[in-house]
Design a protein around this motif. Structure first.
Motif, PDB file in Angstrom:
ATOM      1  N   ARG A 290       0.884  -1.181  -0.381  1.00 12.42           N
ATOM      2  CA  ARG A 290      -0.018  -0.075   0.049  1.00 12.42           C
ATOM      3  C   ARG A 290       1.018   1.076  -0.118  1.00 12.42           C
ATOM      4  O   ARG A 290       0.329   2.238  -0.242  1.00 12.42           O
ATOM      5  CB  ARG A 290      -0.967   0.165   1.074  1.00 12.42           C
ATOM      6  CG  ARG A 290      -0.149   0.029   2.643  1.00 12.42           C
ATOM      7  CD  ARG A 290      -1.044   0.051   3.615  1.00 12.42           C
ATOM      8  NE  ARG A 290      -1.674   1.277   3.826  1.00 12.42           N
ATOM      9  CZ  ARG A 290      -1.103   2.384   4.537  1.00 12.42           C
ATOM     10  NH1 ARG A 290       0.125   2.299   5.091  1.00 12.42           N
ATOM     11  NH2 ARG A 290      -1.832   3.599   4.598  1.00 12.42           N
ATOM     12  N   LEU A 291       2.021   1.216   0.042  1.00 14.77           N
ATOM     13  CA  LEU A 291       3.183   2.279   0.319  1.00 14.77           C
ATOM     14  C   LEU A 291       3.219   3.040  -1.158  1.00 14.77           C
ATOM     15  O   LEU A 291       3.040   2.383  -2.176  1.00 14.77           O
ATOM     16  CB  LEU A 291       4.339   1.976   0.522  1.00 14.77           C
ATOM     17  CG  LEU A 291       4.498   1.347   2.072  1.00 14.77           C
ATOM     18  CD1 LEU A 291       5.964   0.889   1.984  1.00 14.77           C
ATOM     19  CD2 LEU A 291       4.291   2.442   3.073  1.00 14.77           C
ATOM     20  N   MET A 292       3.115   4.451  -1.440  1.00 10.95           N
ATOM     21  CA  MET A 292       3.209   4.889  -2.582  1.00 10.95           C
ATOM     22  C   MET A 292       4.481   5.575  -2.693  1.00 10.95           C
ATOM     23  O   MET A 292       5.258   5.972  -1.802  1.00 10.95           O
ATOM     24  CB  MET A 292       1.956   5.989  -2.385  1.00 10.95           C
ATOM     25  CG  MET A 292       0.626   5.727  -2.105  1.00 10.95           C
ATOM     26  SD  MET A 292      -0.009   4.501  -3.253  1.00 10.95           S
ATOM     27  CE  MET A 292      -0.286   5.562  -4.673  1.00 10.95           C
ATOM     28  N   GLY A 293       4.750   5.588  -4.151  1.00 11.40           N
ATOM     29  CA  GLY A 293       5.998   6.573  -4.621  1.00 11.40           C
ATOM     30  C   GLY A 293       7.246   5.527  -4.330  1.00 11.40           C
ATOM     31  O   GLY A 293       8.229   6.095  -4.370  1.00 11.40           O
ATOM     32  N   ILE A 294       7.203   4.486  -4.197  1.00 15.53           N
ATOM     33  CA  ILE A 294       8.385   3.605  -3.987  1.00 15.53           C
ATOM     34  C   ILE A 294       8.612   2.538  -4.969  1.00 15.53           C
ATOM     35  O   ILE A 294       7.586   1.865  -5.129  1.00 15.53           O
ATOM     36  CB  ILE A 294       8.266   2.862  -2.516  1.00 15.53           C
ATOM     37  CG1 ILE A 294       8.116   3.988  -1.387  1.00 15.53           C
ATOM     38  CG2 ILE A 294       9.568   2.090  -2.403  1.00 15.53           C
ATOM     39  CD1 ILE A 294       7.835   3.445  -0.085  1.00 15.53           C
ATOM     40  N   SER A 295       9.626   2.305  -5.525  1.00 21.38           N
ATOM     41  CA  SER A 295      10.038   1.350  -6.643  1.00 21.38           C
ATOM     42  C   SER A 295      10.217   0.140  -5.654  1.00 21.38           C
ATOM     43  O   SER A 295      11.353  -0.042  -5.113  1.00 21.38           O
ATOM     44  CB  SER A 295      11.318   1.786  -7.430  1.00 21.38           C
ATOM     45  OG  SER A 295      10.969   2.831  -8.054  1.00 21.38           O
TER      46      SER A 295
END
Length: 285
Positions: free
Chosen positions: A78-83
């Motif tokens: 659910r984490l956003m903006g992470i590769s």
């Protein structure tokens, strides 16, 4: 009342037969592994499937699984903006013979190959684009919110642990109180990132930790390559310049210089030099 959890024996999956474990996961996830692709580590296995995904299997003792559960990879989805590789699903089961639990998480394939072992001895020659993506992901992670507590080396990181680790190796009169607790990967090393495209994987232990834990951990993993350690320091300078970053520098150095220090570890001397400098700075704060 606190219930006691029986302790079990440590198992090294590099040494014991694992075919039955792989067979069980194949049946549960309805897939087949490429057995030539199997990667064996001390407490985990990984393999490519016939549907071009990757499955990571880990065994963890019950006394190493806290109240927050054991679903870091699932929660990281659910984490956003992470590769990171997209999470697909999982299977979890209780060991029939030991107080331990097994977990298999299926994700998409990595965007590149792992950079190397946890501690590097050669410069991987990473591109500026790689470092930009690395910084963007770490900054995005720190800006998010979670109720999870990071578990580096499967131990929940607490104020007491930070103080005990630092004081046990570097006694002094400086304050060890952490000011900022932010989401961290908590196992950031060169074996858990890819190149040439940046991707961060193995999210089992992520959660809130003192600011700078990830940066300090990666720096410590780079000390055998001075130019690489310097690059990590420059890229994450804001973390290292913070008071919590100074404490995390001592925290990771305590693992290098503590009772289990190896006399041939090439990181010993640079770690000692950094400890001396950091302790002086903390005394002057």
């Amino acid at each position: 009342m606190t219930l006691s959890v029986p302790t079990g024996r440590a198992v090294d999956l590099r040494a014991q037969p694992v075919d039955e474990i792989l067979d069980r996961v194949e049946r549960s996830l309805q897939t087949r592994f490429d057995r030539d692709s199997v990667v064996r580590k001390r407490r985990s296995l990984g393999a490519r499937t016939d549907r071009d995904t990757w499955v990571r299997i880990e065994r963890r003792l019950l006394n190493k699984i806290g109240d927050q559960g054991w679903n870091g990879t699932e929660r990281a989805a659910r984490l956003m903006g992470i590769s990171q590789p997209a999470w697909q699903g999982c299977v979890v089961w209780l060991d029939a013979d030991e107080p331990a639990m097994w977990r298999a998480d299926e994700t998409e394939l990595l965007l590149g190959g792992p950079i190397g072992t946890a501690v590097l001895s050669e410069d991987p020659q990473l591109s500026d684009a790689w470092w930009r993506a690395f910084n963007a992901s770490l900054d995005a992670l720190a800006a998010q919110s979670t109720s999870r507590v990071a578990t580096p080396d499967t131990e929940p990181i607490t104020q007491d642990l930070v103080t005990a680790s630092i004081r046990g190796t570097f006694p002094g009169a400086f304050d060890t109180t952490v000011e900022q607790w932010l989401p961290a990967h908590a196992d950031l090393n060169w074996a858990n990132m890819t190149t040439p495209t940046f991707c961060l994987f193995d999210w089992e232990d992520w959660g809130n930790a003192p600011r700078g834990l990830d940066s300090a951990s990666l720096w410590a993993s780079s000390l055998a390559v001075p130019a690489l350690a310097d690059r990590v320091w420059r890229e994450r300078h804001a973390d290292f310049a913070s008071r919590d970053g100074e404490l995390m520098t001592l925290f990771v150095c305590s693992k290098i210089l503590g009772p289990d220090a190896h006399s041939q570890d090439p990181r010993l001397e640079p770690a000692r030099q950094m400890v001396e400098q950091t302790v002086q700075e903390l005394h002057s704060d």
